[in-house]
Each structure stands twice: as C-alpha cells, then as structure tokens.
Write an enzyme that holds these catalytic residues in place. Sequence first.
Site, PDB file in Angstrom:
ATOM      1  CG  ASP A  51      11.669 -18.552  83.220  1.00 57.84           C
ATOM      2  OD1 ASP A  51      11.300 -17.933  84.259  1.00 57.84           O
ATOM      3  OD2 ASP A  51      12.193 -19.870  83.225  1.00 57.84           O
ATOM      4  CB  CYS A  89      14.533 -17.429  85.403  1.00 53.53           C
ATOM      5  SG  CYS A  89      16.123 -17.219  86.031  1.00 53.53           S
ATOM      6  N   GLY A  90      13.092 -18.362  87.672  1.00 56.92           N
ATOM      7  CA  GLY A  90      12.853 -19.000  88.786  1.00 56.92           C
ATOM      8  C   GLY A  90      13.734 -18.637  89.995  1.00 56.92           C
ATOM      9  CB  THR A  91      17.124 -19.603  90.645  1.00 56.11           C
ATOM     10  OG1 THR A  91      17.601 -19.802  89.559  1.00 56.11           O
ATOM     11  CG2 THR A  91      16.652 -20.895  91.229  1.00 56.11           C
ATOM     12  CB  ILE A  96      20.977 -19.487  88.416  1.00 60.36           C
ATOM     13  CG1 ILE A  96      20.850 -19.132  90.017  1.00 60.36           C
ATOM     14  CG2 ILE A  96      22.201 -20.022  88.087  1.00 60.36           C
ATOM     15  CD1 ILE A  96      22.232 -18.667  90.758  1.00 60.36           C
ATOM     16  N   GLY A  97      19.731 -18.901  85.855  1.00 62.07           N
ATOM     17  CA  GLY A  97      19.768 -19.075  84.263  1.00 62.07           C
ATOM     18  C   GLY A  97      19.707 -17.883  83.630  1.00 62.07           C
ATOM     19  CG  MET A  98      16.349 -15.185  83.091  1.00 62.31           C
ATOM     20  SD  MET A  98      16.265 -15.158  81.389  1.00 62.31           S
ATOM     21  CE  MET A  98      14.481 -14.818  81.169  1.00 62.31           C
ATOM     22  CG  HIS A 132      31.681  -0.334  93.726  1.00 65.73           C
ATOM     23  ND1 HIS A 132      32.318  -1.097  94.636  1.00 65.73           N
ATOM     24  CD2 HIS A 132      31.579   0.789  94.083  1.00 65.73           C
ATOM     25  CE1 HIS A 132      32.775  -0.092  95.735  1.00 65.73           C
ATOM     26  NE2 HIS A 132      32.198   0.928  95.225  1.00 65.73           N
ATOM     27  NE  ARG A 138      37.771   1.827  94.421  1.00 66.71           N
ATOM     28  CZ  ARG A 138      36.763   2.837  94.994  1.00 66.71           C
ATOM     29  NH1 ARG A 138      36.566   3.850  94.781  1.00 66.71           N
ATOM     30  NH2 ARG A 138      36.199   2.098  95.863  1.00 66.71           N
ATOM     31  CG  HIS A 139      34.231   1.369  90.776  1.00 66.62           C
ATOM     32  ND1 HIS A 139      34.773   0.365  91.593  1.00 66.62           N
ATOM     33  CD2 HIS A 139      34.133   2.368  91.770  1.00 66.62           C
ATOM     34  CE1 HIS A 139      34.669   0.506  92.680  1.00 66.62           C
ATOM     35  NE2 HIS A 139      34.377   1.782  92.973  1.00 66.62           N
TER      36      HIS A 139
HETATM   37  C1  RB5 Z   1      12.297 -23.044  85.345  1.00 69.72           C
HETATM   38  O1  RB5 Z   1      11.777 -24.308  85.813  1.00 69.72           O
HETATM   39  C2  RB5 Z   1      13.746 -22.636  85.832  1.00 69.72           C
HETATM   40  O2  RB5 Z   1      14.754 -23.515  85.668  1.00 69.72           O
HETATM   41  C3  RB5 Z   1      14.128 -21.312  85.431  1.00 69.72           C
HETATM   42  O3  RB5 Z   1      13.164 -20.203  85.728  1.00 69.72           O
HETATM   43  C4  RB5 Z   1      15.249 -20.800  86.177  1.00 69.72           C
HETATM   44  O4  RB5 Z   1      15.301 -20.953  87.547  1.00 69.72           O
HETATM   45  C5  RB5 Z   1      16.699 -21.188  85.866  1.00 69.72           C
HETATM   46  O5  RB5 Z   1      17.745 -20.732  86.085  1.00 69.72           O
END
Ligand code: RB5
Length: 148
Positions: A8, A66-68, A70-72, A99, A133-134
């Site tokens: 993104d 993505c930014g963090t 996390i979302g992806m 693993h 084992r994995h």
């Molecule tokens: C976009 O602003 C941001 O929310 C996205 O890139 C990502 O970090 C979401 O987890």
Amino acid sequence: MKISIACDHGGFALKDAVKQTLKEHGCDIVDLGVDSEKTSVDYPDFAAKALAMLKKGECDRCILLCGTGIGMSICANRVSGVRGALCTEPFVAKMSRLHNDSNCLIMGARVIGAGIAREIVHIWLTTEFEGGRHKGRLEKIEDLSSKI
Ligand code: RB5
C-alpha cells in the site's frame, strides 16, 4: 523462483529495494502495485491480489509491504495455506523459513529501512525449511481453521 509483491502507500518506500534484491537472486517478479505513495489505498485490496496468486499456485511465494506490516500480516494469515512472517530483522526471517516454512514475507516501511529489508529478503530467499518435527506443527496450524 516466482514471487509476487504488493504494497500500500505506507509500504511503497521499500518496494524498489526489495525488487532489486529479488532481481539479484534471479527471481521472476510480479509487481501487483501500488505504483505511488501519493494516493491512500486500502492494504487488504493489494494483499488480496498477491495472496490469491499464491493460493492458486501462480507464484511460489509472495511479499507484502505496508506501514507497520501488521495489517498485511493479518490479511496473509487469514488465508489457509499461507504462512505469513512479519519480519523486522534477519534472524526472524531465517527462523521463519527454517521452522515455519513461511511462504509470505511481510515488512513495514515505517519500521525498517531499505538496508535491513534487503538483508531480510536475502536470508528469506536462501534459507530452506528444516522439515522434521516442524512439519507436523504446520499441519496442526492448518487444522486450526476447521477446529475453532
Ligand atoms: C496506512 O496508513 C497504514 O495503516 C498501513 O500501511 C499499515 O501500516 C496497516 O497496518
């Protein structure tokens, strides 16, 4: 190895560096966008393109940015058969292959810079799954979606 890559606007800053590393490893790259960081987009729309290709066997692995991360990462691990690894440094990337047989690498462009991202990609591409084992543990992960 055929790799699809999607991001993104928040992940766009890492895309060129990641693609450069993939090229150095001789990968066949499918770039599914975005093509600019100027427009705000919804990361699940771009995750979906790469994850659909992976699920259908149209690529061997995929990379989501993505930014963090996390979302992806949440998107990736909703899809059965996808083992998404959100990596912030090379050791985790290595272990995710040894693993967890990770087939989807996720990174956050607001968390790490291009140099670390390139090292992560290098390790992730060159480390093989240990199996043993994995293997049974990965089978148990797949069972979770039908059990819970
Ligand atoms: C976009 O602003 C941001 O929310 C996205 O890139 C990502 O970090 C979401 O987890």
